[in-house]
Design a protein around this motif. Sequence first.
Motif: not given
Length: 77
Positions: A27-34, A1-12, A37-39
């Motif tokens: 893996g370390r540092g890849n939680v947001s990407a994972y 998945m390519s990173e979007s130009a704009h992102t929002d930080k969410l808390s779950v 992708d799931a979302l």
Amino acid sequence: MSESAHTDKLSVTVPSEVAAELRSRAGRGNVSAYVTDALIRQLEHDRLGDLLTELADVHGPVTEEELARARAEWPGR
């Protein structure tokens, strides 16, 4: 998945055992990407469900005969 130009930080909030497995699989540092992708997959699934509902509203429900015919024509069957 390519990173979007704009992102929002969410808390779950998730159960601890889910978070532990997420960290292990992502893996370390890849939680947001994972999670992103799931979302994306879930949102695609939800939109397909919306489309099926709309099609059923317009054309009526799929009959058992139509399902059987489609299954018979599906590759690999």
